[in-house]
Design a protein around this motif. Structure first.
Motif, PDB file in Angstrom:
ATOM      1  N   VAL A  95     -33.686  36.178 -49.139  1.00 16.01           N
ATOM      2  CA  VAL A  95     -33.656  34.498 -49.531  1.00 16.01           C
ATOM      3  C   VAL A  95     -33.177  34.455 -50.723  1.00 16.01           C
ATOM      4  N   THR A  96     -31.234  33.849 -51.405  1.00 18.64           N
ATOM      5  CA  THR A  96     -31.570  33.359 -52.515  1.00 18.64           C
ATOM      6  C   THR A  96     -32.888  33.438 -53.465  1.00 18.64           C
ATOM      7  N   ASP A  97     -33.498  30.796 -53.195  1.00 21.10           N
ATOM      8  CA  ASP A  97     -34.312  31.423 -53.133  1.00 21.10           C
ATOM      9  C   ASP A  97     -35.599  31.036 -53.182  1.00 21.10           C
ATOM     10  N   ALA A  98     -36.570  32.124 -52.726  1.00 17.57           N
ATOM     11  CA  ALA A  98     -37.623  31.908 -51.324  1.00 17.57           C
ATOM     12  C   ALA A  98     -38.896  30.628 -52.443  1.00 17.57           C
ATOM     13  N   THR A  99     -38.420  30.623 -53.757  1.00 17.89           N
ATOM     14  CA  THR A  99     -39.613  29.403 -54.217  1.00 17.89           C
ATOM     15  C   THR A  99     -38.753  28.263 -53.918  1.00 17.89           C
ATOM     16  N   THR A 100     -38.075  27.952 -53.987  1.00 20.10           N
ATOM     17  CA  THR A 100     -37.113  26.159 -53.872  1.00 20.10           C
ATOM     18  C   THR A 100     -37.725  26.131 -52.394  1.00 20.10           C
ATOM     19  N   VAL A 101     -37.065  27.886 -51.730  1.00 18.87           N
ATOM     20  CA  VAL A 101     -37.575  27.076 -49.605  1.00 18.87           C
ATOM     21  C   VAL A 101     -39.394  27.255 -49.261  1.00 18.87           C
ATOM     22  N   PHE A 102     -40.331  27.152 -50.148  1.00 15.80           N
ATOM     23  CA  PHE A 102     -41.682  26.977 -49.601  1.00 15.80           C
ATOM     24  C   PHE A 102     -41.279  25.534 -49.954  1.00 15.80           C
ATOM     25  N   GLU A 103     -40.895  25.380 -51.563  1.00 19.51           N
ATOM     26  CA  GLU A 103     -40.989  23.885 -51.690  1.00 19.51           C
ATOM     27  C   GLU A 103     -40.410  22.486 -51.033  1.00 19.51           C
ATOM     28  N   ASN A 104     -39.773  22.987 -50.149  1.00 24.86           N
ATOM     29  CA  ASN A 104     -38.997  22.143 -48.811  1.00 24.86           C
ATOM     30  C   ASN A 104     -39.391  21.952 -48.679  1.00 24.86           C
ATOM     31  N   PHE A 105     -40.180  22.857 -47.693  1.00 22.65           N
ATOM     32  CA  PHE A 105     -40.798  23.103 -46.946  1.00 22.65           C
ATOM     33  C   PHE A 105     -42.367  21.741 -47.202  1.00 22.65           C
ATOM     34  N   ALA A 106     -42.479  22.390 -47.954  1.00 16.89           N
ATOM     35  CA  ALA A 106     -44.345  21.410 -48.421  1.00 16.89           C
ATOM     36  C   ALA A 106     -43.709  20.257 -48.572  1.00 16.89           C
ATOM     37  N   LYS A 107     -42.631  19.814 -49.117  1.00 20.41           N
ATOM     38  CA  LYS A 107     -42.355  18.223 -48.960  1.00 20.41           C
ATOM     39  C   LYS A 107     -41.303  17.847 -47.780  1.00 20.41           C
ATOM     40  N   ASN A 108     -40.626  18.608 -46.683  1.00 15.39           N
ATOM     41  CA  ASN A 108     -39.795  17.822 -46.000  1.00 15.39           C
ATOM     42  C   ASN A 108     -40.686  18.299 -44.249  1.00 15.39           C
ATOM     43  N   GLY A 109     -40.987  19.857 -44.343  1.00 12.14           N
ATOM     44  CA  GLY A 109     -41.732  20.642 -43.445  1.00 12.14           C
ATOM     45  C   GLY A 109     -40.925  21.270 -42.437  1.00 12.14           C
ATOM     46  N   THR A 110     -39.496  21.351 -43.105  1.00  7.86           N
ATOM     47  CA  THR A 110     -38.740  22.184 -42.841  1.00  7.86           C
ATOM     48  C   THR A 110     -38.299  23.645 -43.326  1.00  7.86           C
ATOM     49  N   LEU A 111     -37.833  24.316 -41.984  1.00  5.69           N
ATOM     50  CA  LEU A 111     -37.479  25.847 -42.580  1.00  5.69           C
ATOM     51  C   LEU A 111     -35.932  26.496 -42.534  1.00  5.69           C
ATOM     52  N   PRO A 112     -35.389  27.041 -43.577  1.00  3.67           N
ATOM     53  CA  PRO A 112     -33.227  27.081 -43.179  1.00  3.67           C
ATOM     54  C   PRO A 112     -33.379  28.134 -42.148  1.00  3.67           C
ATOM     55  N   ASP A 113     -32.319  28.056 -41.145  1.00  4.88           N
ATOM     56  CA  ASP A 113     -32.031  29.460 -39.894  1.00  4.88           C
ATOM     57  C   ASP A 113     -32.377  30.663 -40.857  1.00  4.88           C
ATOM     58  N   GLY A 114     -32.383  31.571 -40.232  1.00  4.37           N
ATOM     59  CA  GLY A 114     -33.554  33.423 -40.391  1.00  4.37           C
ATOM     60  C   GLY A 114     -34.622  33.066 -41.515  1.00  4.37           C
ATOM     61  N   PHE A 115     -34.933  32.551 -41.915  1.00  5.25           N
ATOM     62  CA  PHE A 115     -36.379  31.798 -42.479  1.00  5.25           C
ATOM     63  C   PHE A 115     -37.591  32.877 -42.180  1.00  5.25           C
ATOM     64  N   VAL A 116     -37.843  33.026 -40.881  1.00  2.00           N
ATOM     65  CA  VAL A 116     -39.089  33.325 -40.564  1.00  2.00           C
ATOM     66  C   VAL A 116     -38.692  34.586 -40.219  1.00  2.00           C
ATOM     67  N   ARG A 117     -37.703  35.266 -39.759  1.00  2.10           N
ATOM     68  CA  ARG A 117     -37.550  36.400 -39.678  1.00  2.10           C
ATOM     69  C   ARG A 117     -37.584  36.601 -41.001  1.00  2.10           C
ATOM     70  N   ALA A 118     -37.116  36.293 -41.753  1.00  2.00           N
ATOM     71  CA  ALA A 118     -37.225  37.446 -43.237  1.00  2.00           C
ATOM     72  C   ALA A 118     -38.521  37.668 -43.874  1.00  2.00           C
ATOM     73  N   LEU A 119     -39.145  36.086 -43.219  1.00  2.00           N
ATOM     74  CA  LEU A 119     -40.575  36.400 -44.139  1.00  2.00           C
ATOM     75  C   LEU A 119     -41.041  37.701 -42.434  1.00  2.00           C
ATOM     76  N   TYR A 120     -40.571  38.131 -42.005  1.00  2.00           N
ATOM     77  CA  TYR A 120     -41.301  38.809 -40.697  1.00  2.00           C
ATOM     78  C   TYR A 120     -41.429  40.471 -41.538  1.00  2.00           C
ATOM     79  N   VAL A 121     -39.924  40.444 -41.730  1.00  2.00           N
ATOM     80  CA  VAL A 121     -39.211  41.376 -42.849  1.00  2.00           C
ATOM     81  C   VAL A 121     -39.754  42.098 -43.974  1.00  2.00           C
ATOM     82  N   ALA A 122     -39.956  40.771 -44.595  1.00  2.00           N
ATOM     83  CA  ALA A 122     -40.554  40.827 -46.036  1.00  2.00           C
ATOM     84  C   ALA A 122     -42.438  42.171 -45.238  1.00  2.00           C
ATOM     85  N   ASN A 123     -43.079  41.147 -44.586  1.00  2.00           N
ATOM     86  CA  ASN A 123     -44.321  41.306 -44.040  1.00  2.00           C
ATOM     87  C   ASN A 123     -44.208  42.559 -43.428  1.00  2.00           C
ATOM     88  N   PHE A 124     -43.655  43.600 -43.149  1.00  2.00           N
ATOM     89  CA  PHE A 124     -43.285  44.789 -42.587  1.00  2.00           C
ATOM     90  C   PHE A 124     -43.408  45.481 -43.580  1.00  2.00           C
TER      91      PHE A 124
END
Length: 268
Positions: free
Chosen positions: A68-97
């Motif tokens: 993800v280009t800027d994970a911090t911005t994604v988390f900030e947008n999720f806190a404000k809007n409650g939405t995540l960009p396409d593929g971000f959940v998969r990115a989280l899974y790969v990062a956790n793995f």
């Protein structure tokens, strides 16, 4: 003149008792002992826990930012809007793995430290690297475990939780019993099935403690994390036993017989 006498013995259960289920696993006794070890070894054990946690967080965000280009911005947008960009959940899974696999040897070292505490031994922070000698085996076991849990989670999430519990002793079996990865995973699964209900209760309570700790800005993790590792060590000792070595040193000289000194050693 100094003479050393070495004698090996087993503390706790054994592979046979683990497979037969003929060992004690009292939920209240496990928690009480784990809490006692957590308090007793807090200042010597906490640094290893903190180093492991920092290492896991760093690797997690490195793996996430590679996708993800800027994970911090994604988390900030999720806190404000409650939405995540396409593929971000998969990115989280790969990062956790990624962080679980990469830090697996250090996780194994911390598990060995907690297991040593359950055997009445003291540890030092540098011992968290004791799992590095089993790096390949531990990583293979972690990979297989995570892949099976991932597949199970797609089919039926409760099965993934069961596999997480079933494979919970594999790392220590590899490091302490020198077992091969697949053998350790299978043995852990078979042994857990013999005491599935009390083990499920123990780990459900620990999950609740993790949630409670996170609600207080994560400060409670300073106690919950070492408590969790001590619970793992005690369960392993009761189920499979720990091989210890007594080294008795007899000091003799020409004038007197000297003293006999004994020490207990666990060789990871």
């Amino acid at each position: 003149m100094s003479n050393e006498i070495e004698k090996d013995f087993n503390l706790g259960g054994s592979i046979e008792t683990a497979l037969s289920g003929k060992y004690e696993l009292s939920v209240t006794k496990v928690f009480k002992e784990a809490w006692d070890h957590t308090i007793k070894h807090f200042f010597s054990f906490a640094p290893a826990i903190i180093i492991l946690a920092i290492l896991q967080v760093v690797i997690f965000f490195i793996a996430l930012n590679m996708q993800v280009t800027d994970a911090t911005t994604v988390f900030e947008n999720f806190a404000k809007n409650g939405t995540l960009p396409d593929g971000f959940v998969r990115a989280l899974y790969v990062a956790n793995f990624s962080y679980e696999v990469v830090t697996a040897p250090f996780f194994a070292g911390v598990c060995l430290m907690a297991m040593s505490h359950s055997a009445g031994l003291k540890t030092k922070t540098r011992q968290m690297t004791s799992g590095l000698q089993f790096t390949i085996s531990v990583i293979i076991a972690t990979l297989v475990s995570l892949l099976l849990q991932g597949v199970a989670n797609l089919l039926l999430p409760p099965i993934a939780l069961y596999l997480s519990l079933a494979f919970s002793n594999a790392v220590l079996l590899i490091c302490e019993k020198r077992m091969r990865p697949l053998n350790a995973l299978m043995l852990s699964l078979r042994a857990v099935n013999r005491k599935l209900l009390p083990l499920a209760i123990i780990y459900l309570v620990i999950m609740g403690l993790f949630v409670a700790a996170l609600m207080f800005y994560g400060i409670g993790l300073l106690l919950v994390l070492p408590f969790f590792f001590h619970v793992k060590g005690i369960i392993y000792r009761n189920m499979f036993g720990i091989r210890l070595k007594i080294v008795a040193t007899n000091h003799n000289n020409n004038d007197d017989s000297g003293d006999d000194n004994q020490s207990q050693v666990f060789n990871a």
